[in-house]
Design an enzyme around this catalytic site. Structure first.
Site: not given
Ligand SMILES: *Cc1c(COP(=O)(O)O)cnc(C)c1O
Length: 397
Positions: A113, A184, A209-210, A356
């Protein structure tokens, strides 16, 4: 066997919506609204500042951390909640680099990400001294783990394709090369069983939150292996990570163990929502969850491929090689997703061309998947996405 009819009844989903986006923002658990309202009126309203002690607010980041630890195969007492995932990535990376001081390379992949990569780049800039981020295609990472690598930092499931790395093998390879690992778990925690302790992982981070359904802006979590818990120096040395925050010393001394990864005041209302959301997991066996999600994904892939040859599967078919989401590619992916949403099938678009959908058996069954497939196929076969209303991009996609 896990009773998924019972878990489905624990969520408040709007009528007429097939929600294939629990991997991006989990839906509202039925008890969360009342739990948050109690925190607001009974705790904040009545106890005022006394809530920190009387309502146990200060302990929530650790007590809920223990409940998350149970879902990710972590030792109790080694997970804490707070901040956002991007912040937790930065903390884990800064501490891991310091534990491997003779090396300068952070190895990651191009499927990570972007925020994780941005945080790593920012940290390298701040550190200077030759630190650099190296990114390769996901399938090339294993071959590039050598003795220059300080830290292997990967997101287990690729947010775009759903491809899943082999955590056990890559962790072992990294350790054999003298590197530390950070995983992660953004798309893993609550999606399938994870075995952090069994894999010997050094650091892990993830969001709530996911798949864990804590609501928009819910706090992230961080895990530090017991091996490093008292050695990892926190880069973000906030007062709540201090050994004695209320001594108000002028000098920072990290607290023992995972508490040192706390930074500032915890988000109590979000933690209250998370507390209610975690109750959903009480009678869930993660292995049952995993087989149910694989069945939903197989059903979705077969249905879409059967009727919509223009959509190209981007997710591995191999059960072991994927997370709990399925992505199809199409040049008009954005408009197709807008047309789906207009028909009540909510997934998301990921640039440049990905449709997705996340599959979360806690609240989805075969009937939901059949409906989603029928809607997508209608959109594709009748070119409904050509409607200009579906072409305009909103701020959040
Ligand atoms: C959803 C997601 C994030 C989001 O980060 P926030 O700081 O909570 O906005 C970061 N890394 C990955 C791999 C994600 O899937």
């Amino acid at each position: 066997m896990t009773d998924f009819t019972a878990t489905k009844a624990m969520f408040d989903l709007p009528q007429g919506i097939t929600y294939l986006d629990g991997n991006s923002l989990g839906p509202l658990p039925r008890t969360a609204a009342a739990r948050v309202a109690r925190s607001v009126t009974d705790e904040w309203g009545q106890m005022l500042i006394g809530g920190w002690n009387r309502a146990g607010w200060m302990d929530l980041p650790r007590s809920l951390g223990d409940r998350i630890a149970a879902l990710i195969g972590a030792e109790a007492g080694h997970v804490v909640l707070g901040d956002t995932l991007s912040i937790k990535v930065y903390q884990a990376l800064a501490s891991a680099l310091e534990l491997n001081p003779d090396r300068r390379v952070i190895l990651s992949d191009t499927g990570n990400f972007p925020s994780d990569l941005y945080m790593a780049e920012g940290l390298c800039r701040t550190l200077g001294d030759g630190y650099r981020l190296k990114t390769l295609a996901p399938e090339d990472v294993a071959g590039a783990i050598d003795d220059s690598v300080a830290v292997l930092m990967l997101t287990e499931v690729d947010y775009r394709t759903g491809r899943r790395h082999d955590m056990r093998a890559l962790t072992r390879a990294a350790h054999e090369a003298g590197a530390l690992v950070i995983w992660d778990l953004a798309h893993s925690a609550g999606a399938f069983p994870v075995d952090l302790a069994g894999c010997g992982v050094d650091f892990a981070v993830g969001c709530t939150y996911k798949y864990l359904n804590s609501g928009p802006g819910g706090p992230a979590f961080i895990y530090v292996s017991p091996r490093h818990a008292d050695a990892a120096r926190p880069a973000l040395s906030g007062w709540l990570g201090h050994e004695a925050p209320f001594a108000f010393d002028l000098e920072y001394r990290p607290s023992a163990g995972i508490d040192r990864m706390r930074v500032g005041t915890p988000p109590i209302l979000q933690l209250a929502a998370l507390e209610a959301a975690l109750d959903v997991w009480r009678d869930v066996d993660l292995n049952d969850l995993r087989s149910a999600s694989q069945a939903l994904m197989d059903q979705y892939i077969a249905g879409v491929e059967d009727a919509c040859p223009d959509l190209i599967l981007a997710t591995p078919r191999d059960h072991g090689m994927r997370g709990s989401q399925v992505s199809f590619r199409h040049p008009q992916a954005y408009a197709i997703m807008q047309a789906m949403i207009a028909r009540g099938v909510v997934g998301d678009f990921r640039a440049p061309d990905v449709i997705r959908c996340g599959f979360t058996p806690l609240f989805l069954g075969a009937g939901d998947v059949a409906r989603a497939v029928a809607v997508i196929c209608d959109i594709m076969q009748n070119r409904l996405w050509e409607n200009p209303a579906y072409q305009t991009r909103a701020k959040v996609t």
